[in-house]
Write a protein that holds these residues in place. Structure first.
Motif, PDB file in Angstrom:
ATOM      1  N   ALA A  34       0.829  -1.210   0.000  1.00 50.64           N
ATOM      2  CA  ALA A  34       0.000   0.000   0.000  1.00 50.64           C
ATOM      3  C   ALA A  34       0.862   1.257   0.000  1.00 50.64           C
ATOM      4  CB  ALA A  34      -0.931  -0.010   1.208  1.00 50.64           C
ATOM      5  N   GLN A  35       1.948   1.229   0.749  1.00 45.51           N
ATOM      6  CA  GLN A  35       2.839   2.387   0.803  1.00 45.51           C
ATOM      7  C   GLN A  35       3.498   2.625  -0.563  1.00 45.51           C
ATOM      8  OE1 GLN A  35       5.807   2.031   3.878  1.00 45.51           O
ATOM      9  NE2 GLN A  35       5.543   4.180   4.440  1.00 45.51           N
ATOM     10  N   ASN A  36       3.930   1.560  -1.220  1.00 46.90           N
ATOM     11  CA  ASN A  36       4.522   1.689  -2.553  1.00 46.90           C
ATOM     12  C   ASN A  36       3.505   2.212  -3.562  1.00 46.90           C
ATOM     13  OD1 ASN A  36       6.987   0.766  -1.632  1.00 46.90           O
ATOM     14  ND2 ASN A  36       6.642  -1.337  -2.275  1.00 46.90           N
ATOM     15  N   ALA A  37       2.280   1.743  -3.472  1.00 49.87           N
ATOM     16  CA  ALA A  37       1.223   2.215  -4.377  1.00 49.87           C
ATOM     17  C   ALA A  37       0.937   3.693  -4.143  1.00 49.87           C
ATOM     18  CB  ALA A  37      -0.040   1.391  -4.189  1.00 49.87           C
ATOM     19  N   ALA A  38       0.914   4.111  -2.897  1.00 48.56           N
ATOM     20  CA  ALA A  38       0.663   5.522  -2.586  1.00 48.56           C
ATOM     21  C   ALA A  38       1.785   6.400  -3.133  1.00 48.56           C
ATOM     22  CB  ALA A  38       0.529   5.710  -1.080  1.00 48.56           C
ATOM     23  N   GLN A  39       3.023   5.970  -2.984  1.00 49.82           N
ATOM     24  CA  GLN A  39       4.167   6.738  -3.499  1.00 49.82           C
ATOM     25  C   GLN A  39       4.107   6.830  -5.013  1.00 49.82           C
ATOM     26  OE1 GLN A  39       6.347   8.453  -1.796  1.00 49.82           O
ATOM     27  NE2 GLN A  39       7.528   9.088  -3.552  1.00 49.82           N
ATOM     28  N   SER A  40       3.778   5.731  -5.661  1.00 47.93           N
ATOM     29  CA  SER A  40       3.673   5.720  -7.116  1.00 47.93           C
ATOM     30  C   SER A  40       2.565   6.646  -7.593  1.00 47.93           C
ATOM     31  CB  SER A  40       3.410   4.290  -7.598  1.00 47.93           C
ATOM     32  OG  SER A  40       3.262   4.255  -8.991  1.00 47.93           O
ATOM     33  N   THR A  41       1.445   6.633  -6.900  1.00 46.65           N
ATOM     34  CA  THR A  41       0.321   7.504  -7.251  1.00 46.65           C
ATOM     35  C   THR A  41       0.704   8.963  -7.092  1.00 46.65           C
ATOM     36  OG1 THR A  41      -1.249   5.808  -6.586  1.00 46.65           O
ATOM     37  CG2 THR A  41      -2.078   8.063  -6.699  1.00 46.65           C
ATOM     38  N   LYS A  42       1.421   9.275  -6.015  1.00 40.00           N
ATOM     39  CA  LYS A  42       1.859  10.650  -5.774  1.00 40.00           C
ATOM     40  C   LYS A  42       2.784  11.122  -6.894  1.00 40.00           C
ATOM     41  CE  LYS A  42       4.326  13.518  -2.474  1.00 40.00           C
ATOM     42  NZ  LYS A  42       5.134  13.545  -1.253  1.00 40.00           N
ATOM     43  N   GLN A  43       3.730  10.274  -7.277  1.00 41.92           N
ATOM     44  CA  GLN A  43       4.656  10.645  -8.350  1.00 41.92           C
ATOM     45  C   GLN A  43       3.920  10.838  -9.672  1.00 41.92           C
ATOM     46  OE1 GLN A  43       7.478   7.433  -8.119  1.00 41.92           O
ATOM     47  NE2 GLN A  43       8.729   8.471  -6.585  1.00 41.92           N
ATOM     48  N   SER A  44       2.956   9.979  -9.952  1.00 45.93           N
ATOM     49  CA  SER A  44       2.177  10.111 -11.184  1.00 45.93           C
ATOM     50  C   SER A  44       1.386  11.414 -11.192  1.00 45.93           C
ATOM     51  CB  SER A  44       1.228   8.925 -11.345  1.00 45.93           C
ATOM     52  OG  SER A  44       1.959   7.735 -11.518  1.00 45.93           O
ATOM     53  N   ALA A  45       0.815  11.758 -10.056  1.00 47.18           N
ATOM     54  CA  ALA A  45       0.034  12.996  -9.954  1.00 47.18           C
ATOM     55  C   ALA A  45       0.926  14.219 -10.144  1.00 47.18           C
ATOM     56  CB  ALA A  45      -0.680  13.062  -8.603  1.00 47.18           C
ATOM     57  N   GLU A  46       2.134  14.182  -9.564  1.00 49.28           N
ATOM     58  CA  GLU A  46       3.062  15.303  -9.729  1.00 49.28           C
ATOM     59  C   GLU A  46       3.467  15.457 -11.193  1.00 49.28           C
ATOM     60  OE1 GLU A  46       6.172  14.333  -6.996  1.00 49.28           O
ATOM     61  OE2 GLU A  46       5.062  15.072  -5.257  1.00 49.28           O
ATOM     62  N   HIS A  47       3.702  14.338 -11.857  1.00 50.25           N
ATOM     63  CA  HIS A  47       4.082  14.370 -13.266  1.00 50.25           C
ATOM     64  C   HIS A  47       2.942  14.923 -14.119  1.00 50.25           C
ATOM     65  CE1 HIS A  47       6.150  13.239 -16.924  1.00 50.25           C
ATOM     66  NE2 HIS A  47       5.089  12.567 -17.318  1.00 50.25           N
ATOM     67  N   ALA A  48       1.731  14.460 -13.840  1.00 45.81           N
ATOM     68  CA  ALA A  48       0.564  14.939 -14.594  1.00 45.81           C
ATOM     69  C   ALA A  48       0.353  16.431 -14.354  1.00 45.81           C
ATOM     70  CB  ALA A  48      -0.680  14.152 -14.197  1.00 45.81           C
ATOM     71  N   GLY A  49       0.548  16.877 -13.127  1.00 49.69           N
ATOM     72  CA  GLY A  49       0.416  18.296 -12.823  1.00 49.69           C
ATOM     73  C   GLY A  49       1.408  19.140 -13.603  1.00 49.69           C
ATOM     74  N   GLY A  50       2.640  18.645 -13.722  1.00 49.69           N
ATOM     75  CA  GLY A  50       3.652  19.351 -14.505  1.00 49.69           C
ATOM     76  C   GLY A  50       3.276  19.437 -15.972  1.00 49.69           C
ATOM     77  N   LEU A  51       2.720  18.356 -16.500  1.00 45.59           N
ATOM     78  CA  LEU A  51       2.298  18.364 -17.904  1.00 45.59           C
ATOM     79  C   LEU A  51       1.154  19.339 -18.121  1.00 45.59           C
ATOM     80  CD1 LEU A  51       2.451  14.562 -18.793  1.00 45.59           C
ATOM     81  CD2 LEU A  51       4.056  16.353 -19.439  1.00 45.59           C
ATOM     82  N   MET A  52       0.230  19.389 -17.168  1.00 49.15           N
ATOM     83  CA  MET A  52      -0.899  20.316 -17.283  1.00 49.15           C
ATOM     84  C   MET A  52      -0.407  21.761 -17.234  1.00 49.15           C
ATOM     85  SD  MET A  52      -3.587  18.559 -17.772  1.00 49.15           S
ATOM     86  CE  MET A  52      -4.918  19.670 -17.406  1.00 49.15           C
ATOM     87  N   GLN A  53       0.586  22.036 -16.390  1.00 50.54           N
ATOM     88  CA  GLN A  53       1.139  23.386 -16.295  1.00 50.54           C
ATOM     89  C   GLN A  53       1.775  23.779 -17.625  1.00 50.54           C
ATOM     90  OE1 GLN A  53       0.989  25.581 -13.646  1.00 50.54           O
ATOM     91  NE2 GLN A  53       1.861  27.053 -15.062  1.00 50.54           N
ATOM     92  N   GLN A  54       2.538  22.873 -18.214  1.00 49.41           N
ATOM     93  CA  GLN A  54       3.167  23.160 -19.509  1.00 49.41           C
ATOM     94  C   GLN A  54       2.109  23.425 -20.580  1.00 49.41           C
ATOM     95  OE1 GLN A  54       5.669  19.799 -20.321  1.00 49.41           O
ATOM     96  NE2 GLN A  54       7.330  20.544 -19.029  1.00 49.41           N
ATOM     97  N   ALA A  55       1.077  22.610 -20.610  1.00 45.20           N
ATOM     98  CA  ALA A  55       0.019  22.794 -21.606  1.00 45.20           C
ATOM     99  C   ALA A  55      -0.674  24.137 -21.405  1.00 45.20           C
ATOM    100  CB  ALA A  55      -0.995  21.651 -21.518  1.00 45.20           C
TER     101      ALA A  55
END
Length: 93
Positions: A34-55
């Motif tokens: 569960a901890q690994n899944a939460a970390q992975s989800t957080k990283q994915s969300a940060e990456h998606a947020g960066g892409l949205m900012q660029q767009a």
């Protein structure tokens, strides 16, 4: 005659302790997963947020460019201001 089951001293506790250890290991494994899944989800969300900012930045740049093009086309742009007042002259007496 007694029909009650006979247990050797320490035997039930040993089996119970073994089961408890197995459950503890399974709980720790589930916690780690569960901890690994939460970390992975957080990283994915940060990456998606960066892409949205660029767009968003790209869209703002395009909108600004389009607005400037329209201003220039109708004579209100900054490029048209440099040609104004070239023919006027002042005379001092």
């Amino acid at each position: 005659m007694s029909t009650a089951p006979k247990f050797n001293a320490g035997e039930p506790r040993g089996e119970g302790q073994e089961k408890a250890d197995q459950w503890a290991d399974a709980a720790q494994s589930a916690h780690d997963t569960a901890q690994n899944a939460a970390q992975s989800t957080k990283q994915s969300a940060e990456h998606a947020g960066g892409l949205m900012q660029q767009a968003g930045d790209q869209m703002m740049g395009m909108a600004y460019g389009a607005a400037e093009a329209i201003k220039n086309a109708v004579g209100m742009g900054s490029n048209n201001n440099t040609t104004t007042n070239k023919s006027s002259s002042t005379t001092k007496y």
